[in-house]
Design a protein around this motif. Structure first.
Motif, PDB file in Angstrom:
ATOM      1  N   TRP A  64       0.684  -1.018  -0.086  1.00 39.23           N
ATOM      2  CA  TRP A  64       0.053   0.048  -0.086  1.00 39.23           C
ATOM      3  C   TRP A  64       0.751   1.120  -0.099  1.00 39.23           C
ATOM      4  CZ3 TRP A  64      -4.729  -0.472  -1.778  1.00 39.23           C
ATOM      5  CH2 TRP A  64      -5.198  -1.649  -1.563  1.00 39.23           C
ATOM      6  N   PRO A  65       1.919   1.350   0.842  1.00 39.02           N
ATOM      7  CA  PRO A  65       2.947   2.433   0.567  1.00 39.02           C
ATOM      8  C   PRO A  65       3.394   2.770  -0.774  1.00 39.02           C
ATOM      9  CG  PRO A  65       3.321   1.461   2.810  1.00 39.02           C
ATOM     10  CD  PRO A  65       2.504   0.552   1.933  1.00 39.02           C
ATOM     11  N   VAL A  66       3.912   1.837  -1.291  1.00 41.94           N
ATOM     12  CA  VAL A  66       4.546   1.710  -2.593  1.00 41.94           C
ATOM     13  C   VAL A  66       3.083   2.046  -3.857  1.00 41.94           C
ATOM     14  CG1 VAL A  66       5.384   0.747  -4.535  1.00 41.94           C
ATOM     15  CG2 VAL A  66       6.409   0.459  -2.322  1.00 41.94           C
ATOM     16  N   LEU A  67       2.310   1.721  -3.480  1.00 40.26           N
ATOM     17  CA  LEU A  67       0.809   2.014  -4.353  1.00 40.26           C
ATOM     18  C   LEU A  67       0.635   3.663  -4.250  1.00 40.26           C
ATOM     19  CD1 LEU A  67      -2.223   0.146  -5.352  1.00 40.26           C
ATOM     20  CD2 LEU A  67      -2.378   2.396  -4.374  1.00 40.26           C
ATOM     21  N   GLU A  68       0.710   4.030  -3.102  1.00 38.51           N
ATOM     22  CA  GLU A  68       0.214   5.333  -2.774  1.00 38.51           C
ATOM     23  C   GLU A  68       1.309   6.324  -3.565  1.00 38.51           C
ATOM     24  OE1 GLU A  68      -0.759   6.548   1.002  1.00 38.51           O
ATOM     25  OE2 GLU A  68      -2.002   4.799   1.443  1.00 38.51           O
ATOM     26  N   TYR A  69       2.574   5.856  -3.208  1.00 38.26           N
ATOM     27  CA  TYR A  69       3.758   6.433  -4.016  1.00 38.26           C
ATOM     28  C   TYR A  69       3.675   6.628  -5.455  1.00 38.26           C
ATOM     29  CZ  TYR A  69       8.725   8.046  -5.196  1.00 38.26           C
ATOM     30  OH  TYR A  69       9.618   8.544  -5.611  1.00 38.26           O
ATOM     31  N   ALA A  70       3.310   5.582  -6.073  1.00 35.93           N
ATOM     32  CA  ALA A  70       2.931   5.430  -7.563  1.00 35.93           C
ATOM     33  C   ALA A  70       1.830   6.384  -7.822  1.00 35.93           C
ATOM     34  CB  ALA A  70       2.758   4.053  -7.939  1.00 35.93           C
ATOM     35  N   LEU A  71       0.906   6.521  -7.172  1.00 31.20           N
ATOM     36  CA  LEU A  71      -0.573   7.372  -7.377  1.00 31.20           C
ATOM     37  C   LEU A  71       0.151   8.834  -7.324  1.00 31.20           C
ATOM     38  CD1 LEU A  71      -3.129   5.624  -5.142  1.00 31.20           C
ATOM     39  CD2 LEU A  71      -2.830   5.721  -7.921  1.00 31.20           C
ATOM     40  N   ARG A  72       0.934   9.133  -6.251  1.00 29.25           N
ATOM     41  CA  ARG A  72       1.321  10.730  -6.198  1.00 29.25           C
ATOM     42  C   ARG A  72       2.377  10.993  -7.480  1.00 29.25           C
ATOM     43  NH1 ARG A  72       2.096   9.133  -0.792  1.00 29.25           N
ATOM     44  NH2 ARG A  72       4.734   8.903  -1.048  1.00 29.25           N
ATOM     45  N   LEU A  73       2.993   9.945  -8.021  1.00 27.34           N
ATOM     46  CA  LEU A  73       3.825  10.155  -9.268  1.00 27.34           C
ATOM     47  C   LEU A  73       2.935  10.347 -10.565  1.00 27.34           C
ATOM     48  CD1 LEU A  73       7.054   7.833  -8.401  1.00 27.34           C
ATOM     49  CD2 LEU A  73       6.984  10.369  -8.196  1.00 27.34           C
ATOM     50  N   GLY A  74       1.815   9.543 -10.610  1.00 27.67           N
ATOM     51  CA  GLY A  74       0.933   9.592 -11.770  1.00 27.67           C
ATOM     52  C   GLY A  74       1.527   8.629 -12.571  1.00 27.67           C
ATOM     53  N   ILE A  75       2.069   7.526 -11.786  1.00 29.04           N
ATOM     54  CA  ILE A  75       2.359   6.334 -12.831  1.00 29.04           C
ATOM     55  C   ILE A  75       1.695   5.085 -12.612  1.00 29.04           C
ATOM     56  CG2 ILE A  75       4.875   7.274 -12.850  1.00 29.04           C
ATOM     57  CD1 ILE A  75       5.617   5.230 -11.077  1.00 29.04           C
ATOM     58  N   ASP A  76       1.657   4.167 -13.470  1.00 26.72           N
ATOM     59  CA  ASP A  76       0.710   2.954 -13.383  1.00 26.72           C
ATOM     60  C   ASP A  76       1.312   2.241 -12.142  1.00 26.72           C
ATOM     61  OD1 ASP A  76      -0.208   3.665 -15.973  1.00 26.72           O
ATOM     62  OD2 ASP A  76       1.080   2.266 -17.152  1.00 26.72           O
ATOM     63  N   THR A  77       0.268   1.513 -11.592  1.00 28.11           N
ATOM     64  CA  THR A  77       0.642   0.351 -10.573  1.00 28.11           C
ATOM     65  C   THR A  77      -0.524  -0.502 -10.600  1.00 28.11           C
ATOM     66  OG1 THR A  77       0.726   0.659  -8.085  1.00 28.11           O
ATOM     67  CG2 THR A  77      -0.996   1.575  -8.901  1.00 28.11           C
ATOM     68  N   ARG A  78      -0.394  -1.511  -9.446  1.00 26.85           N
ATOM     69  CA  ARG A  78      -1.526  -2.551  -9.504  1.00 26.85           C
ATOM     70  C   ARG A  78      -1.471  -3.106  -8.140  1.00 26.85           C
ATOM     71  NH1 ARG A  78       2.468  -7.814 -10.770  1.00 26.85           N
ATOM     72  NH2 ARG A  78       2.970  -8.467  -8.576  1.00 26.85           N
ATOM     73  N   ILE A  79      -2.743  -3.742  -7.933  1.00 26.71           N
ATOM     74  CA  ILE A  79      -3.083  -4.335  -6.658  1.00 26.71           C
ATOM     75  C   ILE A  79      -3.677  -5.749  -6.775  1.00 26.71           C
ATOM     76  CG2 ILE A  79      -5.357  -3.257  -6.305  1.00 26.71           C
ATOM     77  CD1 ILE A  79      -2.556  -3.382  -3.707  1.00 26.71           C
ATOM     78  N   GLY A  80      -3.752  -6.539  -5.784  1.00 23.90           N
ATOM     79  CA  GLY A  80      -4.234  -7.815  -5.745  1.00 23.90           C
ATOM     80  C   GLY A  80      -3.916  -8.764  -4.980  1.00 23.90           C
ATOM     81  N   PHE A  81      -4.275  -9.970  -4.972  1.00 23.36           N
ATOM     82  CA  PHE A  81      -4.022 -11.042  -3.870  1.00 23.36           C
ATOM     83  C   PHE A  81      -2.329 -11.283  -4.095  1.00 23.36           C
ATOM     84  CE2 PHE A  81      -8.340 -12.649  -2.808  1.00 23.36           C
ATOM     85  CZ  PHE A  81      -8.332 -11.998  -1.656  1.00 23.36           C
ATOM     86  N   GLU A  82      -1.989 -11.102  -5.406  1.00 24.62           N
ATOM     87  CA  GLU A  82      -0.482 -11.676  -5.503  1.00 24.62           C
ATOM     88  C   GLU A  82       0.399 -10.697  -4.555  1.00 24.62           C
ATOM     89  OE1 GLU A  82       3.198 -11.638  -8.724  1.00 24.62           O
ATOM     90  OE2 GLU A  82       1.245 -11.811  -9.251  1.00 24.62           O
ATOM     91  N   ASP A  83       0.125  -9.268  -4.475  1.00 25.33           N
ATOM     92  CA  ASP A  83       0.782  -8.611  -3.638  1.00 25.33           C
ATOM     93  C   ASP A  83       0.570  -8.245  -2.208  1.00 25.33           C
ATOM     94  OD1 ASP A  83       2.297  -7.881  -5.999  1.00 25.33           O
ATOM     95  OD2 ASP A  83       1.271  -6.011  -6.555  1.00 25.33           O
TER      96      ASP A  83
END
Length: 239
Positions: A195-214
């Motif tokens: 979740w911290p890395v996803l939020e960082y990606a959102l702040r940068l405006g770049i692609d990200t992902r989420i799901g049970f793998e992560d």
């Protein structure tokens, strides 16, 4: 873009809602598609629930998702931990190219794997897109030196450290080392760092992902009910 990573290498009993079979992978792909997800990354399994590169099982999983969600980009890994022999990984990729509706749209290849360039060349020859996995700054240096292979649609920066603070710091280092490669970068973390890395990606405006793998839990630390729950949680984050 928010990509869905639906199951990963987790054992089948990691979560009651972990999708393993083609039917449940397609069900979850349909569920996350309702929230605008247009790309999923899945790890096909054999009937015993183990990861496999066998064309029969890969084709069944991909075809099921394509049938349930036409137009969904479906990616699968050419995973070293499943098949250590790079020649056999190349053979598997070539066989995937003959699968028709079960042909993956994208193959994930880690740049630290022995024979990764040969796997990429095989995928490119079949019109299959490439996701290049970069786990460390050393991987990023390798990719900068070698160059981005033809057919690459994105580079996936994925720090493998799971501490919330260290994961973001490692993400910063990997991105800085990658520099500008001329292709999109998707950034994600795992476990406590997801979740911290996803939020960082959102702040940068770049692609990200989420799901049970992560990750198996939502940002509030409660166990997620499914991949759909994780996607909804990601979309609710304000940065």
């Amino acid at each position: 873009m928010l990509q869905g990573c639906l199951n990963g290498a987790r054992p089948a009993d990691a979560h009651p809602a972990l999708p393993v079979t083609p039917y449940y992978l397609a069900r979850d792909a349909r569920a996350v598609a309702r929230y605008g997800v247009t790309s999923v990354h899945v790890h096909p399994r054999c009937p015993k629930g183990l990861e496999t590169l066998e064309p029969l099982h890969v084709g069944d999983a991909v075809a099921a998702i394509h049938a349930e969600v036409p137009g969904m980009e479906v990616g699968v890994p050419a995973a070293r931990w499943v098949q250590p022999d790079p020649r056999l990984r190349v053979d598997a990729v070539i066989a995937w190219g003959r699968l028709g509706a079960g042909k993956p749209d994208v193959i994930a290849v880690n740049v630290h794997d022995l024979g990764w360039r040969e796997v990429c060349a095989a995928a490119y020859s079949l019109g299959i897109g490439l996701e290049l996995g970069v786990w460390t700054t050393a991987d990023a240096v390798t990719l900068r030196k070698v160059g981005v292979p033809p057919g690459t649609i994105r580079v996936v920066a994925e720090p493998t450290v799971s501490g919330p603070d260290t994961a973001v710091a490692e993400a910063v280092r990997i991105l800085r080392t990658l520099g500008h490669l001329g292709v999109p970068v998707l950034l994600h973390g795992e476990e406590d760092g997801a979740w911290p890395v996803l939020e960082y990606a959102l702040r940068l405006g770049i692609d990200t992902r989420i799901g049970f793998e992560d990750v198996l839990v939502r940002p509030d630390k409660w166990l997620a009910t499914g991949n759909e729950d994780l996607v909804k949680s990601a979309l609710a984050i304000k940065v």
